[in-house]
Design an enzyme around this catalytic site. Structure first.
Site, mmCIF file in Angstrom:
data_model
loop_
_atom_site.group_PDB
_atom_site.id
_atom_site.type_symbol
_atom_site.label_atom_id
_atom_site.label_comp_id
_atom_site.label_asym_id
_atom_site.label_seq_id
_atom_site.Cartn_x
_atom_site.Cartn_y
_atom_site.Cartn_z
ATOM 1 N N GLU A 1 13.632 -18.931 7.386
ATOM 2 C CA GLU A 1 13.249 -17.805 6.523
ATOM 3 C C GLU A 1 11.756 -17.759 6.233
ATOM 4 O O GLU A 1 11.315 -17.870 5.077
ATOM 5 C CB GLU A 1 14.055 -17.844 5.222
ATOM 6 C CG GLU A 1 15.525 -17.569 5.457
ATOM 7 C CD GLU A 1 16.309 -17.281 4.175
ATOM 8 O OE1 GLU A 1 15.895 -17.757 3.097
ATOM 9 O OE2 GLU A 1 17.332 -16.594 4.262
ATOM 10 N N GLU B 1 23.272 -16.486 8.671
ATOM 11 C CA GLU B 1 23.790 -17.046 7.420
ATOM 12 C C GLU B 1 24.539 -15.966 6.657
ATOM 13 O O GLU B 1 24.102 -14.808 6.606
ATOM 14 C CB GLU B 1 22.654 -17.521 6.503
ATOM 15 C CG GLU B 1 21.912 -18.749 6.944
ATOM 16 C CD GLU B 1 20.832 -19.124 5.928
ATOM 17 O OE1 GLU B 1 20.956 -18.784 4.733
ATOM 18 O OE2 GLU B 1 19.840 -19.738 6.346
HETATM 19 C C1 GLA Z 1 18.778 -18.918 2.371
HETATM 20 C C2 GLA Z 1 18.363 -20.212 3.055
HETATM 21 C C3 GLA Z 1 19.423 -21.256 3.035
HETATM 22 C C4 GLA Z 1 20.116 -21.306 1.701
HETATM 23 C C5 GLA Z 1 20.679 -19.938 1.376
HETATM 24 C C6 GLA Z 1 21.446 -19.889 0.076
HETATM 25 O O1 GLA Z 1 19.310 -17.989 3.185
HETATM 26 O O2 GLA Z 1 17.938 -20.016 4.379
HETATM 27 O O3 GLA Z 1 18.818 -22.508 3.334
HETATM 28 O O4 GLA Z 1 19.221 -21.706 0.723
HETATM 29 O O5 GLA Z 1 19.619 -19.033 1.272
HETATM 30 O O6 GLA Z 1 22.057 -18.645 -0.127
#
Ligand code: GLA
Ligand code: ZN
Length: 671
Positions: free
Chosen positions: A151, A306
């Site tokens: 991210e 995710e």
């Molecule tokens: C983000 C991060 C993950 C985790 C999620 C929690 O997407 O990439 O590592 O912290 O949030 O929702």
């Protein structure tokens, strides 16, 4: 890079480095992954400290075991470069790796995503570790993809980044005189007479030169990509055939994701919608739109990297997914072009900030629970729809969604400094197409628009990159272009067009915007649509236009501009250009766009009526079409399949006539 996927991927972020003292947990995880029908794990995302516990001292044994054991059990690895979080020794010895805020304060060690994208030390240290990872694993058949960092986001204002920013500006403007003119710096005596006077925007310094602000944001995107390229180039040296991705974020405004399209092999995306926070329809169309943006960036299937199998732990209220919602929401991603369903996280960590975040495996540690079974059901479903893999979503309609326009608009200090939310306004138009089952692509101003029948540009405040010429050519050649109020006001460096609005497009639209009125939150105006003589509410902004060649289709009904045009249509060349003067209520948008879609014979894929709450999205290749019919409501709904007999891809069952969809049910169908 073609043929990245030969099957739908189903898996999760997996952090075995947290459990090295618990060997029985690893064994258990493998068993549970197989039971959950998982075939991939994203490994190593935050493993730097476990891989390089001291500077120059490496430990890969645990990772060898994880990657190889997963593979022996039919589970591939998406291997991460661990640059998203750094070990304490690195920050302690080399403080330059830590980020400096916009008030010029350097962060302490800690958190994550807290590094400078310029720091030569950070680049060098990531290069060393990434090279070792790639050397060791890039030719291991278990590793199918690189997950570059995590991210990417945020910005660094350290001296190193300031210097890079100045270099970037010199390259762009060549001379300081050119920069001053392009930025209109004579305003408030902000003229620069040496490059080193230029600093990134700051709340305690310069922040009123809008062109500086937007150039800084452009620079931040370029800097981030530059860092990402540095990582990708390092790992690809060892095997250029392993694709690389980086996970983008839900509604993140800070980076222009379209700019990443040539550097990632596949777009991947983290999605955390707040289901059940309001009517799920209101949530669902925003999620769908963002999936469509992600697919549109490369024009190819993307990855849902995710999502949570149950709840998050960071939303103000983190609700569970109600029974059925996990499958429905996972299939929504697939319906809009995802080739994967992946989760954060496989197993809840025992301590620290994410110990209560939803996971496939809870602290309980076993499989006899609702979430695990929901996940398993998705795994089984994905296995049964495998022929849909790599099919794409094809659209006749595109909506312009442009990050730079959003930045400029947010900064504009215009007629309405509250509530003029670009995303919301874009979604006004998306929603009325989505609920009709019409596939939509998104484009930014650097994309080609030629192939579409209809292009809609909401709040196109900034027209950049010769987009005015693109619109002109598109309409001239027979395209249909819809633009809204407050459009084509400024150019690439945020200078207003002289001679009238919308800039160079006045003749294309056959109008000139003279003034823009802003309405308070409690105010509204009304618009009378001639074709049905109905009145509709409009809010926020009322554009007061002079009509030249255009035909008027609707007029304002109140205020001193009662009777003036509120919607126009202009024939230009072989095409049509429509101008919508205000933020119209949903019923107006339905009326206008539904009839436009019919008139233009936009391909609806399945010509059936969709009751409110039921959506349709279509994936296809040259031979086959697959229809995802989803019920977002908490109640049973009936859909009339009319002339069609459709086969359920999962069960093989045939449907025709009136078909009932249970609450949150999804049907995946083919002819
Ligand atoms: C983000 C991060 C993950 C985790 C999620 C929690 O997407 O990439 O590592 O912290 O949030 O929702
Ligand atoms: Zn920096």
């Amino acid at each position: 890079m073609e043929n990245i996927f030969d099957k739908f991927l189903h898996g999760a972020d997996y952090n075995p480095e947290q459990w090295l003292d618990y060997p029985e947990i690893f064994q258990r995880d493998i068993e549970l992954m197989k039971k959950a029908h998982c075939n991939v794990m994203s490994v190593g995302i935050f493993s730097w400290a476990a891989l390089e516990p001291e500077e120059g001292v490496f430990n890969f044994e645990w990772l060898d075991k994880v990657i190889n054991t997963l593979y022996e059990n039919g589970i591939s690895t998406i291997l991460a470069t661990p640059s998203g979080a750094r070990p304490a020794w690195l920050s302690q010895k080399y403080p330059e790796v830590l980020r400096v805020s916009e008030t010029r304060v350097r962060n302490f060690h800690g958190f994550r995503h807290n590094h400078c994208y310029t720091s030569p030390v950070y680049r060098e240290k990531t290069k060393i570790l990434n090279s070792k990872l790639a050397e060791r694993y890039a030719n291991n058949p278990a590793v199918i993809m690189w997950h570059i960092s995590n991210e990417f986001g945020g910005e660094c204002h350290c001296d190193l980044c300031q210097n890079e920013f100045r270099k970037w500006l010199k390259e762009k403007y060549k001379t300081l005189d050119n920069l001053n003119k392009s930025w209109w710096t004579t305003f408030w005596s902000h003229t620069f007479n040496s490059w080193d006077q230029i600093e990134s925007p700051s709340p305690i310094g310069e922040n009123q030169v809008h062109a500086l602000n937007i150039d800084w944001k452009r620079f931040v995107t370029d800097r981030t990509i530059d860092f990402m390229k540095h990582e990708i180039n390092t790992v690809k040296k060892y095997n250029p055939n392993i694709p690389a991705t980086t996970n983008f974020m839900y509604y993140y405004e800070g980076l222009n994701y379209f700019k990443f399209k040539d550097y990632v092999d596949v777009v991947s995306y983290d999605s955390y919608p707040e289901w059940h926070s309001e009517d799920n329809i209101e949530v669902a169309y925003r999620v769908a739109a963002y999936f469509d943006i992600m697919r549109s960036i490369k024009g190819k299937p993307f990855m849902l990297m995710e999502s949570t199998p149950s709840m998050t732990n960071w939303q103000s209220v983190s609700k569970l997914k109600k029974p059925g919602m996990h499958k429905l929401s996972s299939m929504q991603a697939v319906a809009h072009g995802s080739n994967t369903v992946q989760y954060f996280q496989w197993r809840k960590s025992r301590g620290s900030s994410e110990k209560l975040h939803g996971a496939v495996v809870d602290h309980y540690g076993k499989e006899d629970n609702r979430v695990f079974n929901d996940v398993k059901e998705v795994g089984i479903t994905l296995e049964s729809i495998n022929k849909i893999i790599n099919t794409n979503v094809k659209a006749d309609v595109a909506i312009v969604y442009d990050w730079e326009n959003m930045w400029a608009l947010n900064d504009s200090q215009g007629p309405r400094n509250i509530g003029l939310n670009y995303n919301d306004i874009v979604m006004d138009y998306y929603k009325v197409l989505w609920e009709q089952g019409i596939n939509v692509d998104f484009v930014d101003m650097e994309c080609s628009i030629d192939k579409y029948k209809l292009v809609i540009a909401p709040l196109l405040y900034m027209t950049r990159n010769n987009f005015q010429d693109k619109i002109r050519d598109f309409v001239k050649n027979g395209g249909n272009f819809v633009m809204t109020y407050f459009s084509s006001i400024v150019n690439d460096t945020d200078l207003c067009y002289l001679g009238g609005f919308p800039g160079e497009l006045m003749d294309v639209f056959g109008i000139r915007s003279e003034e823009v009125d802003a309405l308070y939150e409690y105010e509204k105006n009304e618009v009378k649509l001639y074709k049905n003589n109905k009145l509709y509410n409009c809010t926020q902004i009322c554009d007061l236009i002079h009509v030249k060649e255009a035909e008027v289709l609707a007029e304002y009904n109140e205020d001193f501009y009662k009777g003036r045009a509120a919607l126009t249509k202009n024939s230009f060349g072989k095409g049509k250009a429509y101008y919508i003067c205000s933020r119209m209520e949903e019923d107006f948008n339905k009326e206008f766009f539904h009839s436009l879609v019919n008139e233009l014979e936009i391909d609806k894929k399945l010509k059936i009526n969709l009751p409110r709450g039921i959506t349709l999205s279509t994936r296809e290749n040259s031979n086959e079409k697959y229809f995802f019919l989803q019920n977002y409501l908490d109640e049973e709904k009936e859909v009339d399949f009319e002339k069609y007999t459709l086969r359920d891809v999962v069960t093989g069952k045939y449907y025709s006539g009136k078909v009932k969809l249970k609450p949150y049910e999804v049907l995946i169908l083919e002819y």
